[in-house]
Motif scaffolding. Structure first.
Motif, PDB file in Angstrom:
ATOM      1  N   HIS A 169       8.803  -0.572  -0.967  1.00  0.00           N
ATOM      2  CA  HIS A 169       8.058   0.543  -0.373  1.00  0.00           C
ATOM      3  C   HIS A 169       7.069   1.087  -1.392  1.00  0.00           C
ATOM      4  O   HIS A 169       7.435   1.341  -2.544  1.00  0.00           O
ATOM      5  CB  HIS A 169       9.022   1.653   0.063  1.00  0.00           C
ATOM      6  CG  HIS A 169       8.334   2.866   0.608  1.00  0.00           C
ATOM      7  ND1 HIS A 169       7.984   2.991   1.933  1.00  0.00           N
ATOM      8  CD2 HIS A 169       7.923   4.009  -0.004  1.00  0.00           C
ATOM      9  CE1 HIS A 169       7.394   4.157   2.123  1.00  0.00           C
ATOM     10  NE2 HIS A 169       7.344   4.795   0.966  1.00  0.00           N
ATOM     11  N   GLY A 170       5.819   1.281  -0.975  1.00  0.00           N
ATOM     12  CA  GLY A 170       4.807   1.789  -1.871  1.00  0.00           C
ATOM     13  C   GLY A 170       4.809   3.303  -1.964  1.00  0.00           C
ATOM     14  O   GLY A 170       4.445   3.982  -1.005  1.00  0.00           O
ATOM     15  N   THR A 221       1.246  -3.361  -7.116  1.00  0.00           N
ATOM     16  CA  THR A 221       1.308  -4.821  -7.164  1.00  0.00           C
ATOM     17  C   THR A 221       2.513  -5.199  -8.000  1.00  0.00           C
ATOM     18  O   THR A 221       2.936  -4.459  -8.890  1.00  0.00           O
ATOM     19  CB  THR A 221       0.032  -5.435  -7.764  1.00  0.00           C
ATOM     20  OG1 THR A 221      -0.147  -4.952  -9.100  1.00  0.00           O
ATOM     21  CG2 THR A 221      -1.177  -5.089  -6.928  1.00  0.00           C
ATOM     22  N   PHE A 222       3.066  -6.381  -7.733  1.00  0.00           N
ATOM     23  CA  PHE A 222       4.320  -6.744  -8.387  1.00  0.00           C
ATOM     24  C   PHE A 222       4.552  -8.245  -8.290  1.00  0.00           C
ATOM     25  O   PHE A 222       3.902  -8.950  -7.513  1.00  0.00           O
ATOM     26  CB  PHE A 222       5.496  -5.990  -7.734  1.00  0.00           C
ATOM     27  CG  PHE A 222       5.631  -6.224  -6.249  1.00  0.00           C
ATOM     28  CD1 PHE A 222       6.458  -7.211  -5.742  1.00  0.00           C
ATOM     29  CD2 PHE A 222       4.906  -5.446  -5.345  1.00  0.00           C
ATOM     30  CE1 PHE A 222       6.573  -7.434  -4.376  1.00  0.00           C
ATOM     31  CE2 PHE A 222       5.009  -5.651  -3.970  1.00  0.00           C
ATOM     32  CZ  PHE A 222       5.846  -6.648  -3.488  1.00  0.00           C
ATOM     33  N   GLY A 278       0.812  -1.202   0.000  1.00  0.00           N
ATOM     34  CA  GLY A 278       0.000   0.000   0.000  1.00  0.00           C
ATOM     35  C   GLY A 278       0.850   1.259   0.000  1.00  0.00           C
ATOM     36  O   GLY A 278       2.050   1.225   0.297  1.00  0.00           O
ATOM     37  N   GLN A 279       0.221   2.376  -0.316  1.00  0.00           N
ATOM     38  CA  GLN A 279       0.938   3.650  -0.300  1.00  0.00           C
ATOM     39  C   GLN A 279       1.481   3.924   1.096  1.00  0.00           C
ATOM     40  O   GLN A 279       0.760   3.877   2.084  1.00  0.00           O
ATOM     41  CB  GLN A 279       0.008   4.782  -0.737  1.00  0.00           C
ATOM     42  CG  GLN A 279       0.711   6.126  -0.844  1.00  0.00           C
ATOM     43  CD  GLN A 279      -0.205   7.196  -1.415  1.00  0.00           C
ATOM     44  OE1 GLN A 279      -1.418   7.000  -1.535  1.00  0.00           O
ATOM     45  NE2 GLN A 279       0.361   8.328  -1.782  1.00  0.00           N
ATOM     46  N   GLY A 289       0.975   0.564 -10.294  1.00  0.00           N
ATOM     47  CA  GLY A 289       1.371   1.516  -9.273  1.00  0.00           C
ATOM     48  C   GLY A 289       2.819   1.949  -9.385  1.00  0.00           C
ATOM     49  O   GLY A 289       3.448   1.868 -10.448  1.00  0.00           O
ATOM     50  N   SER A 290       3.354   2.386  -8.256  1.00  0.00           N
ATOM     51  CA  SER A 290       4.715   2.922  -8.183  1.00  0.00           C
ATOM     52  C   SER A 290       5.320   2.519  -6.854  1.00  0.00           C
ATOM     53  O   SER A 290       4.648   2.558  -5.821  1.00  0.00           O
ATOM     54  CB  SER A 290       4.674   4.445  -8.317  1.00  0.00           C
ATOM     55  OG  SER A 290       5.937   5.018  -8.081  1.00  0.00           O
ATOM     56  N   MET A 291       6.601   2.138  -6.862  1.00  0.00           N
ATOM     57  CA  MET A 291       7.230   1.667  -5.631  1.00  0.00           C
ATOM     58  C   MET A 291       8.719   1.956  -5.648  1.00  0.00           C
ATOM     59  O   MET A 291       9.312   2.250  -6.691  1.00  0.00           O
ATOM     60  CB  MET A 291       6.971   0.162  -5.446  1.00  0.00           C
ATOM     61  CG  MET A 291       7.475  -0.711  -6.581  1.00  0.00           C
ATOM     62  SD  MET A 291       6.836  -2.418  -6.511  1.00  0.00           S
ATOM     63  CE  MET A 291       7.542  -2.995  -4.971  1.00  0.00           C
TER      64      MET A 291
END
Length: 239
Positions: free
Chosen positions: A220-221, A226-227, A172-173, A194-196
């Motif tokens: 870290h979000g 998702t990955f 999660g963020q 997303g982005s991490m």
């Protein structure tokens, strides 16, 4: 070592008007001698198959083939007598060993999205075999879920003949997950959405990060993400 490979650097293949693929490693008509494999991980393809299309009967040998269905359905038929329709959240493992044939088709009106990973086996000359499970991993929140493994410390998931494990992850963020590993192993992280940050390296959708000689991989979000995380030995015996 940590290496970011942006999505724009992946090889994108369009087969007719029915298949779109991202190749993370050399595959089919794409060959880069500097990008053939990562430990025993030989193929990582992100495929989208339009409805009423697919891969006709074709052979495999001496490879562990893993399919992860993210959306839609995929009908598998093989020379071992298996005929199975895989759905989103299902994972399939095929040990091709001394050789077998199979086909994969999307028999629906909708697109099917899947990942296919091939691992060079740690044992050769194995009898062909097949396994699939419904793991319902797509609702995962803030953790890693193992999908397939050759490490005997993990149970109740499909088993491959490689000292490797594939995980699906969600963060999660503002949340963080630490994946503990060893300096004698390698880790690949492929961002699905997303982005991490991966060990403080920013990775966006469809980027991949390859890491070596690490004790911990920090996930870290930046935004909800998702990955896929693939944990492999730096050197696999017998492949």
């Amino acid at each position: 070592m940590i290496k970011l490979i942006p999505a724009a650097e992946h090889h994108n293949a369009n087969v007719g008007d029915w298949l779109q693929s991202h190749y993370l490693f050399s595959f089919a008509d794409y060959y880069d001698p500097a990008n053939v494999q990562f430990g025993p991980l030989r193929v990582f393809n992100h495929d989208r198959i339009l409805g009423h299309n697919g891969f006709p009967l074709h052979p495999h040998a001496e490879m562990e083939v893993v399919s992860v269905v993210l959306d839609g359905e995929l009908t598998h038929k093989d020379s071992l007598g298996n005929e199975v329709t895989l759905k989103a959240g299902d994972v399939q493992r095929m040990t091709s060993g001394t050789g077998f044939t199979h086909s994969e088709n999307n028999d629906t009106d909708n697109e099917t999205e899947l990942l296919q990973l091939w691992f060079l086996p740690n044992k050769r000359g194995l009898a062909p075999s097949y396994e699939h499970m419904s793991l319902d991993f797509l609702d995962t929140k803030n953790k890693l879920v193992p999908l397939v493994t050759g490490q005997k410390v993990l149970e109740n998931i499909p088993f491959i003949n490689s000292n490797s494990t594939v995980y699906y992850g969600h963060v999660g963020q503002g949340e963080e997950i630490d994946f503990k590993t060893f300096k004698i192993r390698k880790t690949l992280v492929y961002v699905l959405s997303g982005s991490m940050l991966v060990n403080n390296v920013e990775a966006e959708k469809y980027d991949q990060v390859r890491l070596e000689s690490k004790d911990v991989v920090s996930l870290h979000g930046n935004a909800e993400a998702t990955f896929i995380l693939v944990d492999v030995p730096a050197a696999e015996v017998n492949y």
